[in-house]
Scaffold this active site. Structure first.
Site, PDB file in Angstrom:
ATOM      1  N   LYS A  69      33.354 -30.879  25.276  1.00  0.00           N
ATOM      2  CA  LYS A  69      32.311 -29.895  25.497  1.00  0.00           C
ATOM      3  C   LYS A  69      31.056 -30.171  24.662  1.00  0.00           C
ATOM      4  O   LYS A  69      29.940 -30.196  25.195  1.00  0.00           O
ATOM      5  CB  LYS A  69      32.908 -28.529  25.140  1.00  0.00           C
ATOM      6  CG  LYS A  69      31.979 -27.411  25.087  1.00  0.00           C
ATOM      7  CD  LYS A  69      32.712 -26.211  24.542  1.00  0.00           C
ATOM      8  CE  LYS A  69      32.917 -26.372  23.047  1.00  0.00           C
ATOM      9  NZ  LYS A  69      33.007 -25.107  22.341  1.00  0.00           N
ATOM     10  N   THR A  70      31.243 -30.383  23.364  1.00  0.00           N
ATOM     11  CA  THR A  70      30.088 -30.598  22.493  1.00  0.00           C
ATOM     12  C   THR A  70      29.305 -31.829  22.937  1.00  0.00           C
ATOM     13  O   THR A  70      28.077 -31.836  22.970  1.00  0.00           O
ATOM     14  CB  THR A  70      30.552 -30.791  21.039  1.00  0.00           C
ATOM     15  OG1 THR A  70      31.477 -29.758  20.725  1.00  0.00           O
ATOM     16  CG2 THR A  70      29.382 -30.709  20.093  1.00  0.00           C
ATOM     17  N   ASP A 110      26.556 -21.928  24.018  1.00  0.00           N
ATOM     18  CA  ASP A 110      27.910 -22.447  23.805  1.00  0.00           C
ATOM     19  C   ASP A 110      28.887 -21.286  23.595  1.00  0.00           C
ATOM     20  O   ASP A 110      28.482 -20.202  23.190  1.00  0.00           O
ATOM     21  CB  ASP A 110      27.881 -23.337  22.560  1.00  0.00           C
ATOM     22  CG  ASP A 110      29.155 -24.136  22.414  1.00  0.00           C
ATOM     23  OD1 ASP A 110      29.922 -24.213  23.390  1.00  0.00           O
ATOM     24  OD2 ASP A 110      29.382 -24.698  21.326  1.00  0.00           O
ATOM     25  N   GLU A 111      30.152 -21.502  23.841  1.00  0.00           N
ATOM     26  CA  GLU A 111      31.206 -20.491  23.603  1.00  0.00           C
ATOM     27  C   GLU A 111      30.872 -19.161  24.274  1.00  0.00           C
ATOM     28  O   GLU A 111      31.013 -18.087  23.669  1.00  0.00           O
ATOM     29  CB  GLU A 111      31.406 -20.260  22.096  1.00  0.00           C
ATOM     30  CG  GLU A 111      31.692 -21.507  21.295  1.00  0.00           C
ATOM     31  CD  GLU A 111      33.165 -21.892  21.279  1.00  0.00           C
ATOM     32  OE1 GLU A 111      33.912 -21.438  22.182  1.00  0.00           O
ATOM     33  OE2 GLU A 111      33.564 -22.647  20.394  1.00  0.00           O
ATOM     34  N   GLN A 113      39.996 -19.388  25.967  1.00  0.00           N
ATOM     35  CA  GLN A 113      39.916 -19.421  24.516  1.00  0.00           C
ATOM     36  C   GLN A 113      39.155 -18.226  23.958  1.00  0.00           C
ATOM     37  O   GLN A 113      38.640 -18.281  22.836  1.00  0.00           O
ATOM     38  CB  GLN A 113      39.260 -20.718  24.053  1.00  0.00           C
ATOM     39  CG  GLN A 113      40.112 -21.937  24.359  1.00  0.00           C
ATOM     40  CD  GLN A 113      39.540 -23.196  23.745  1.00  0.00           C
ATOM     41  OE1 GLN A 113      39.444 -23.325  22.537  1.00  0.00           O
ATOM     42  NE2 GLN A 113      39.150 -24.129  24.602  1.00  0.00           N
ATOM     43  N   ARG A 146      45.192 -27.279  19.650  1.00  0.00           N
ATOM     44  CA  ARG A 146      44.566 -27.991  18.528  1.00  0.00           C
ATOM     45  C   ARG A 146      45.333 -29.271  18.235  1.00  0.00           C
ATOM     46  O   ARG A 146      44.865 -30.154  17.541  1.00  0.00           O
ATOM     47  CB  ARG A 146      44.560 -27.146  17.238  1.00  0.00           C
ATOM     48  CG  ARG A 146      43.842 -25.813  17.303  1.00  0.00           C
ATOM     49  CD  ARG A 146      42.454 -25.911  17.778  1.00  0.00           C
ATOM     50  NE  ARG A 146      42.379 -25.577  19.194  1.00  0.00           N
ATOM     51  CZ  ARG A 146      41.345 -25.866  19.973  1.00  0.00           C
ATOM     52  NH1 ARG A 146      40.318 -26.502  19.479  1.00  0.00           N
ATOM     53  NH2 ARG A 146      41.344 -25.548  21.252  1.00  0.00           N
TER      54      ARG A 146
END
Length: 796
Positions: free
Chosen positions: A45-46, A231-232, A262, A622
DNA sequence: TAGTATTTAATTTTT
DNA sequence: TTAAATACTA
């Protein structure tokens, strides 16, 4: 006019193809207009956002200052800035990248006078909010015991997130708490304004109000930012949602990135619905799904997906990976939390011997209280660890004290800071005097800082007589005036000298160093003050005043900038919440129990249960290579041991991807493949406790019926019985010691060059209560295994 | 006013 | 159990 879709040149296409998969590429070069990027865990994503910003700036020739990128954390903003800089060089600096709060703060510093505040406003943190609130209780005729300030603060915060004004809120109030909160909310908001202060929520809410009351400013910003990226997005609340919507209204070039699976901050006012309903808000939006996971093994991803599949409402996406199948997920049943912690420590040692670095491991728990048992086990084995999200630097008392002085210099109206430091170090201005001061101020109809200033002026010659006579004793009045003159001196100095000089002056004039050294833990605290001075020295080059303002802004918005040591030599301990966005080769999740994860407070609430599920999903995703899910048969909650059932998240996982072990890593509950297959994988127990039993039988033998509640829910458990062999003690009782020493003896186990000393007292149960001393900081630990070296003191 | 005893409550916490 | 906040005493 609109930008037309630019054809991607072959050279660029080749460049992107080399670095991105096709979905990622689609997202990066998507044409103008609303764009929804559904980015699964570990899908890059980043990278995609950074490339898209670079693409806009480089290829579409969008001026960097016309691009606005919004994140939730400073860390995410920093990372993004770095990556964009890596792609387009120094021009990246001109891109407006920051958190919602920092971006709003920047705008408010410029324009807040339009809505009745001064540009020098102070940003109050949670602590300051509470201080302010507590002051308001008597006036509202309320008892802080009945409705705690914490509860009220969270009510107010919720109200603000939903953009309720005090009037709106009091109209909807139903419960007694809400009535109390309504009355305090109004006073609180007035108090903030009087102190020329804003809280975190205000940064967003006041920006919206600014847009509303000064449409020209909104328009200016709308025109400036031709592209907005968020973002997010699954974690936005209503205020943030409206901000984004309004800002993007002019150009409609809005890229939002997120993963509804998430979303774990619903309890903070975030609402998944905004990402779920994005398509309704922007029917013409383009949707790109990033579904390839680059992080985890097939096994881990499969298990995570199984958890995800149980969610009520969600955007459909199918995560997949080309990574190896990898190892099964290890499910460990431990006896209790000590056993659980010991298992983690042993497993880390075992894997470390196999070549993993300590930095490869993370332990992720639902509640901070779990860290203790783990720490104890790690200290006992001298494993290096770091805890993410402990007390923040700027939240320490001594740091807050000094910062409060600096704030008060910058914003004389800041009542909370004033009340914080007016008697720190002690100046004989106690609660009585302070109450008198407050009362007197309200009789005069002015704020506390204002009243104090009036008192001091009245001392001077030819000053007009005070309308209401000051009620103070001579001594108290002298102290108050003294404090006010001190502040005036400091303010005068602030105009002339740099921040470091000012800092030193504050410390000197208040004798703060002597004061704090005398407190408990004084040397450490003093050290923190020195550290703060180091931070301050970063602003040395700036003009007087400007340095102070910049420093205070950073203190407020970068709240201690949790520096996660990048050390490859420490195990990371953190909550599941703070794990979002991180990845580790090996992840341990203890407390996979009913009532812990899902937490008991979520029981019976479908939305909250969904959030627990997403939290579990975040934790599992994770893990890159190995994942350990651990639960205890017995967990001690608030001092009382309780039987614990395995989490439903555990029992709903596919059996064939799991391996069941006991806390020594030995096969347990042999379902599916049978014990031998498991045993060959799970390694030997010899490292566990040298000289002790090398192998244990399976904890559960196949055979009869089930009776223990802790076995319920295990796949295949119905055919097994808890006919377990006698569980060994966690670690051998100090056998040799028991003969030589008696109960109550104080013994030393070891001392190390770095000043660490391990000593203990033998207790009734044959366990030892151990004290580990790190350079003066004592720490109590329970220990079993180390053999004592010498007797320090005999029990009498 | 400062230090000590008692009471109370205990998820998560990007800013 | 424990930590923190409040009440009480010197």
């Amino acid at each position: 006019m609109l930008d037309f879709f630019r054809m991607v040149t072959p050279a660029l296409d080749a460049f992107l193809t080399e670095r991105l998969n096709s979905a990622q590429k689609d997202a990066v070069v998507a044409p103008n207009g609303p764009l929804l990027i559904l980015a699964g865990a570990g899908s890059g994503k980043t990278r995609v956002i950074s490339y898209r910003i670079a693409y806009l700036a480089e290829e579409l020739k969008v001026a960097p200052e016309a691009i606005l990128g919004v994140t939730f954390t400073n860390k995410a903003a920093g990372e993004m800035k770095e990556r964009v800089a890596g792609l387009i060089g120094p021009r990246a600096k001109a891109v407006a990248l920051g958190t919602f709060h920092s971006i709003c703060a920047r705008w408010l510093r410029r324009y807040i006078s339009r809505i009745g505040y001064e540009a020098s406003f102070t940003i109050y943190d949670d602590d300051d909010q509470l201080s302010l609130l507590k002051r308001l209780y008597p006036d509202a005729g309320l008892n802080p015991k009945q409705f705690t300030p914490q509860a009220v603060r969270s009510e107010i915060s919720r109200a603000k997130e939903k953009l309720y004004t005090p009037a709106d809120y009091s109209r909807t109030a139903e419960s007694p708490l809400e009535y109390a909160a309504a009355s305090l909310y109004r006073r609180y908001q007035d108090g903030l304004q009087e102190a020329n202060a804003v809280d975190f929520d205000d940064l967003l809410v006041l920006t919206l109000r600014l847009f509303d009351e000064a449409p020209d400013i909104l328009q200016r910003l709308q025109r400036q930012y031709r592209h907005v990226l968020v973002d997010e997005y699954q974690d936005v609340n209503k205020a943030q949602y409206l901000l984004v919507k309004q800002l993007a209204d002019e150009h409609r070039n809005l890229t939002i990135v997120g993963d509804d699976s998430q979303a774990i901050y619903g309890w903070r006012g975030a609402n998944v619905k905004y990402i779920l309903e994005f398509e309704h808000d922007f029917p013409d939006c383009r949707i790109v799904r990033l579904e390839q996971n680059y992080r985890s093994t097939k096994t881990i991803l499969g298990a995570a997906r199984a958890i995800e599949a149980g969610l009520g409402q969600r955007h459909m996406k199918e995560l997949w990976t080309e990574n190896d199948t990898g190892h099964p997920i290890t499910v460990c049943r431990a006896r209790d939390e000590r056993d659980e912690a010991a298992f983690i420590a042993r497993e880390i040692e075992r894997l470390h011997a196999d070549g993993y670095k300590f930095g490869d491991f993370a332990v992720m728990y639902r509640m901070n209280s779990f860290s203790r048992a783990i720490e104890e086990a790690f200290i006992r084995r001298r494993l290096n660890y770091q805890i993410v999200g402990g007390p923040r630097f700027y939240e320490r008392r001594e740091v807050k004290d000094v910062v409060a002085y600096l704030r008060l210099i910058n914003n004389p109206a800041d009542t909370v800071s004033l009340e914080r430091v007016i008697n720190v170090p002690g100046r004989g201005i106690g609660e009585t005097t302070l109450d008198q001061l407050r009362e007197w101020a309200s009789a005069l109809g002015v704020s506390v800082p204002h009243a104090l200033a009036m008192l001091q002026e009245a001392e001077g010659d030819g000053a007009p007589a005070l309308r209401v006579a000051p009620p103070f004793s001579d001594r108290a009045a002298r102290q108050l005036v003294g404090f006010q003159s001190l502040m005036n001196d400091l303010r005068a100095a602030a105009e002339l000298e740099g921040l470091v000089e000012l800092f030193d002056r504050v410390i000197r004039r208040t004798s703060y160093a002597d004061f704090i050294r005398a407190e408990k833990g004084g040397e450490d605290r003093l050290q923190n003050v020195h550290e703060l001075r180091t931070v301050v020295s970063d602003y040395a080059g700036m003009d007087a005043g400007a340095g102070l303002r910049a420093f205070l802004e950073n203190v407020s918005l970068f709240g201690g900038a949790d520096v996660m040591k990048d050390s490859s030599e420490t195990v990371t301990l953190l909550t599941l919440h703070s794990a979002k966005g991180l990845e580790f080769p090996v992840v341990f999740i203890p407390g996979m129990e009913d009532g812990i994860l899902p937490h008991s407070r979520a029981q019976g609430n479908a939305d909250e249960m969904d959030e627990e599920r997403r939290l579990c999903y975040v934790g599992m995703t994770r893990a890159m290579r190995l994942l350990y899910l651990i639960h205890c048969e017995t967990r001690t909650v608030f001092g009382t041991p309780r039987l614990a059932d395995p989490s439903l998240f555990l029992t709903s996982l596919a059996e064939d991807s799991l391996r069941f072990v006991d806390s020594y890593g030995m096969a347990a509950n042999p379902v599916g493949g049978g014990p031998s297959a498991v045993r060959s994988w799970s390694g030997s127990a010899t490292r566990v406790a040298p000289g002790q039993r090398k192998s244990l039988g399976p904890l559960v033998r196949p055979g009869t019926e089930i009776s223990s509640p802790s076995l319920r829910g295990y796949p295949g458990a119905a055919t097994l019985s808890p006919g377990r062999s006698q569980a060994p003690p966690l670690a051998p009782p100090p056998v040799a010691a028991a003969a030589k020493y008696s109960q109550g003896d104080r013994v030393r186990h070891a001392s190390f060059g770095d000043g660490t000393v391990v000593e203990s007292v033998l207790t009734r149960r044959g366990e030892e209560e151990v004290k580990v001393t790190f350079d003066e900081k004592g720490m109590k630990v329970l220990l079993g295994a180390l053999a004592p070296m010498e007797i320090l003191a005999r029990a009498s």
